[in-house]
Each structure stands twice: as C-alpha cells, then as structure tokens.
Design an enzyme around this catalytic site. Sequence first.
Site, PDB file in Angstrom:
ATOM      1  CE1 TYR A  19     107.345  18.905  93.884  1.00 43.60           C
ATOM      2  CE2 TYR A  19     108.218  18.303  91.738  1.00 43.60           C
ATOM      3  CZ  TYR A  19     108.411  18.742  93.023  1.00 43.60           C
ATOM      4  OH  TYR A  19     109.672  19.033  93.435  1.00 43.60           O
ATOM      5  CB  CYS A  33     105.751  -2.591  94.786  1.00 43.36           C
ATOM      6  SG  CYS A  33     106.481  -3.925  93.863  1.00 43.36           S
ATOM      7  CD  GLU A  34     105.378   2.886  97.037  1.00 44.13           C
ATOM      8  OE1 GLU A  34     104.311   3.347  97.495  1.00 44.13           O
ATOM      9  OE2 GLU A  34     106.307   2.468  97.743  1.00 44.13           O
ATOM     10  CD  GLU A  91     119.760  31.886  92.840  1.00 42.87           C
ATOM     11  OE1 GLU A  91     118.763  31.240  93.186  1.00 42.87           O
ATOM     12  OE2 GLU A  91     120.513  32.452  93.639  1.00 42.87           O
ATOM     13  N   PRO A  92     118.182  30.443  87.037  1.00 43.15           N
ATOM     14  CG  PRO A  92     118.450  30.766  84.740  1.00 43.15           C
ATOM     15  CD  PRO A  92     118.943  31.261  86.071  1.00 43.15           C
ATOM     16  N   GLY A  93     116.816  27.199  86.656  1.00 37.55           N
ATOM     17  CA  GLY A  93     117.133  25.777  86.521  1.00 37.55           C
ATOM     18  C   GLY A  93     116.240  25.197  85.444  1.00 37.55           C
ATOM     19  NE  ARG A  94     110.179  24.350  87.028  1.00 39.11           N
ATOM     20  CZ  ARG A  94     109.850  23.252  87.714  1.00 39.11           C
ATOM     21  NH1 ARG A  94     109.451  22.185  87.080  1.00 39.11           N
ATOM     22  NH2 ARG A  94     109.916  23.231  89.026  1.00 39.11           N
ATOM     23  CE1 TYR A 148     114.843  21.132  90.439  1.00 42.32           C
ATOM     24  CE2 TYR A 148     113.533  22.099  88.667  1.00 42.32           C
ATOM     25  CZ  TYR A 148     114.411  22.236  89.719  1.00 42.32           C
ATOM     26  OH  TYR A 148     114.886  23.482  90.048  1.00 42.32           O
ATOM     27  N   GLY A 192     113.191  30.173  88.960  1.00 38.80           N
ATOM     28  CA  GLY A 192     111.741  30.007  88.982  1.00 38.80           C
ATOM     29  C   GLY A 192     110.995  30.349  87.709  1.00 38.80           C
TER      30      GLY A 192
HETATM   31  C1  LIG Z   1     115.425  25.444  93.061  1.00 36.14           C
HETATM   32  C2  LIG Z   1     116.064  26.761  93.109  1.00 36.14           C
HETATM   33  C3  LIG Z   1     116.335  27.450  91.927  1.00 36.14           C
HETATM   34  C4  LIG Z   1     115.928  26.959  90.569  1.00 36.14           C
HETATM   35  O1  LIG Z   1     114.555  26.928  90.423  1.00 36.14           O
HETATM   36  P1  LIG Z   1     113.932  26.711  88.954  1.00 36.14           P
HETATM   37  O2  LIG Z   1     112.481  26.782  89.195  1.00 36.14           O
HETATM   38  O3  LIG Z   1     114.369  25.392  88.472  1.00 36.14           O
HETATM   39  O4  LIG Z   1     114.415  27.832  88.108  1.00 36.14           O
HETATM   40  C5  LIG Z   1     117.003  28.655  92.026  1.00 36.14           C
HETATM   41  N1  LIG Z   1     117.388  29.154  93.227  1.00 36.14           N
HETATM   42  C6  LIG Z   1     117.138  28.515  94.379  1.00 36.14           C
HETATM   43  C7  LIG Z   1     117.594  29.103  95.656  1.00 36.14           C
HETATM   44  C8  LIG Z   1     116.465  27.302  94.365  1.00 36.14           C
HETATM   45  O5  LIG Z   1     116.205  26.685  95.512  1.00 36.14           O
END
Ligand SMILES: *Cc1c(COP(=O)(O)O)cnc(C)c1O
Length: 405
Positions: free
Chosen positions: A303, A330-331, A260-263, A359, A226
């Site tokens: 979003y 077509c939206e 758990e970083p993604g973004r 994403y 997050g």
């Molecule tokens: C989506 C998610 C993440 C990653 O979120 P980011 O905002 O991309 O860092 C980490 N943990 C869990 C459980 C998630 O659902």
Amino acid sequence: MKIDMKTLAQKYGTPLYIYDFDYIENRYTTLKEAFAGKKSLINYAVKANSNLSVIAHLAKLGAGADCVSIGEVRRALDAGVANYKIIFSGVGKRDDEIREALEKDILFLNLESEAEMKRVEMVAKELGEEARISVRVNPNIDPQTHPYISTGLHENKFGVEIDMAKRMYIYANRSEFLNPVGIHFHIGSQLTKLEPIKEACVIVSDLVRSLKAIKIDIKFFDVGGGIGVVYNDEVTISETDYAQAIFEATKGLDVTLMCEPGRYMVANAGAFFTRVLYEKNNDGKRFVIVDAAMNDLLRPSLYNAYHQIEAVTADANADKTDADVVGPVCESGDFLGKDVPLPPLQHNDLLVVQSTGAYGFTMASNYNTRGRSAEVALEAGVDRLIRRRETYEDQVRLELEYLKK
Ligand SMILES: *Cc1c(COP(=O)(O)O)cnc(C)c1O
C-alpha cells in the site's frame, strides 16, 4: 514501550514482532466504555493480528471476534472466544465453512450476496437447522481512505445495495432455515473521518426501521471496523464521538450495537525489530539493508504504507541523512521505508519499525524461503514468546515426503 529492546532483540533474535498487551487492554476498555449504557459487543477483527495469545487476551476482556474464514473462527474458539460472540463475514464462503460455522453455533453469518444466502439456506436445510444471518449492506459511501482499503462503494466487491438487502431480509424472514438477526456494513479501513461512518449509520438504521415496519426485527446493528490509527501525524476519530454518532443514528431502536475494530486494537501495540546487515551507496543514493523484508512486513510494498523507522542502538547525536531501508528479497518493491532520516549505521545496529501490530505478521509469507518472525508479548513488564521463529524444517515439512530421490 519502556522495556529494553536491545535485550529483547538479543534474547529472541530478529526480525521480531513485539506486542504491548497492556496497550491492547487499554484500547479495548476505552472503546467499550464509550458504549457504556447501551448493549454493545466489540468483535475484534481477527485478521489484523490472529496470534492465538492476542485473541485470548481480548477474549478475556470480553471481546467477541469478527472472522473471515473458518480458520479464523477456529482460532477464535481455540483462544477462548465464546461461540455466541463470533461472527463470520467475507465475500465468499465454501459450503464446508458454512456447515462448520452452523455446527459451531456462532452468533451469525454475515451474508454478502443473494447467491450466498441461498447456499447458506441449503446447508442449513441439510443440517435441519435455522441459520442466524445478517446482511452486509453497501451504503455507497466514499470513506475517504486509500482505494485499496475502501470497501463501501458500489464499485467495490463488498456487500449488497440497500434494495437488494431489503429483498434478502424479506426472503430470509420467510425461510424456514434462515433467521435474519443482524445488519452490517463496513465501509473501509484506516478511516480518520467520522462523517462517512455517520452517514452510513443513518442510511442503514433507516433500513432497520423500514424492516421493523414489516415485522422484521433486527437485533444486532454492526457498524464494521475501520477506525483509523496514528501512523504518522494523522488526526483520527475519538472513541466517544464514534459511539455518540452511532447512538444518534440508532435512536429509538432496540438493538445491540456492534463494531469490528482490527487495526484500532492492535496497530500501535506492535513494534517490529530488524538488524542492519550493511549500508550501500548507489551513485549517491543511500540504502540500509536489513534482515527483515517485504515477506515479514508487506504494508509498505503493498500500500506504500508509512511506518516510522528509528535506530535503537546508533549514536543519537550523529547527523542523519535519508536512506531507503530495504530487505534482502529479490524485488525492487522490497522496502520497509523510503527516505528515512537515519544516522550512520553499523552491522548489527537495531532498527524499530513502529505501529506494526496490525496487518504485519498476518500478511507475512515465506517468499524467498524466509522463515516467519517470532512474536513476543509484553504484559506488565514481562516478556513472553507467543510464536516461535519459523525454521527451515517448518517450511519444508509439507513437501519433504513427496520428494523423489
Ligand atoms: C478488515 C475488516 C475489519 C477490520 O478492519 P480494521 O480497519 O482493521 O478495523 C472489520 N470488518 C470487516 C468486515 C473487515 O473486512
């Protein structure tokens, strides 16, 4: 990115995702170093960008993986993430997914309900194994982010409340087939304020202490993902402040700190390229119609997310006027940007949509029978294809054999 984008767009075609692997490496090491001196594990959230080469790049640096389906677990393993660094989260897991995760002996399954715990116990019993688990706690904190990506309030579907979590730990601790090793929370995405994370850390570490008092020893303290990124002019969380807040809350606990970083890892590593098809003007409203659409990049439609859009090839000195950048789907919701200041554009002019590494491709679809974009990695000044463009044949492959002629 310093590479000549015109050349790359020519070479690989558009729409095109390009990821800067050096940037990803820099993000990983910066965050990892913020945790220096403590036991830590960074579990990249695979859903943000699950290209095998992206995961492999992070795996080589030592990252683990946070997965939300068995498909993602398989991707992580195929990309070279060690099984003991993989965790499996998500509000709903099928029995076959649970079974496979246990057979692959991943670090732990993250449980989001009591009912899920009972399923995992049953599957573990069938296998004659003990399942390592953690419980996702919902600390009921407002993360101050977009409601669609907020997950840490009781009104959201995620996790269980503190009292329920405690009951689950007690149950799991007594069960022959469950081994509670971790605790987890994830309060939302694109968090730009540290305070909610801090609060959640305090609440959850108190739970760890109260579990310790009844001889339930939690070894992994997972603060979720997050961490927010800059899309426009956001001021977001610093890595050191983030780590310090977690150190503070977990003081005195002998735990491995996990996140758990993604973004954070990939969003600003990515740029998305599209070409102008033509312009049109509807009663004074300017539209730039491009060869990419919501099926390629869904975030603006889903979003109302902002991504900076710039013209790569047009005359830099020309006067800019606002235009909606829209795709051929077509939206009415099919747009990449609204009121974007752009110079006059010609057929085939190249636009770049920034901050699209997270994403972006993972949310792409084949809506309107549009093949998904190619993906390219840039590493030390060298470009390489990491996913070829999808063809029409790729798309109909699973249907053709059933076609009655
Ligand atoms: C989506 C998610 C993440 C990653 O979120 P980011 O905002 O991309 O860092 C980490 N943990 C869990 C459980 C998630 O659902």
